[in-house]
Design a protein around this motif. Structure first.
Motif: not given
Length: 102
Positions: A31-34, A39-42, A89-92, A94-99
């Motif tokens: 969560q802290e990472l996200l 966005k670019e780093y993620l 972790v990758i899935v999480q 990706k989900k955060s990037l959709k936001k």
């Protein structure tokens, strides 16, 4: 280990920098990472983590590498192999990037 100079490896930097021994929980670290990373780093992280997972190294070597880099995560508690945990972790991410795209 997969790389002699882990310091230059983005997978090492991601895992060791995010999932170090001082984290409260792996979920808190994610969560802290996200929240804190761009966005670019993620987006880049998705690429280099996926490249790592799809690399020619054996799953055993990948699992050992993940475990050694993410030393703040007790992976047996997740009942997953380290590589499967990293896929989650990758899935999480990706989900955060959709936001971001909304």
């Amino acid at each position: 280990m997969l790389l002699i100079n882990k310091q230059k490896d983005p997978v090492f930097q991601f895992l060791a920098g995010t999932f170090h021994q001082d984290i409260e929980t792996p979920d808190d670290a994610i969560q802290e990472l996200l929240i804190e990373e761009s966005k670019e780093y993620l987006e880049d992280a998705i690429v280099f983590l996926t490249d790592f997972i799809e690399s020619e190294h054996s799953d055993n070597k990948k699992n050992d590498y993940i475990q050694s880099c993410a030393d703040g995560v007790y992976l047996p508690a997740f009942n997953l192999e380290p590589i499967d945990w990293l896929k989650n972790v990758i899935v999480q991410i990706k989900k955060s990037l959709k936001k971001f795209k909304r």
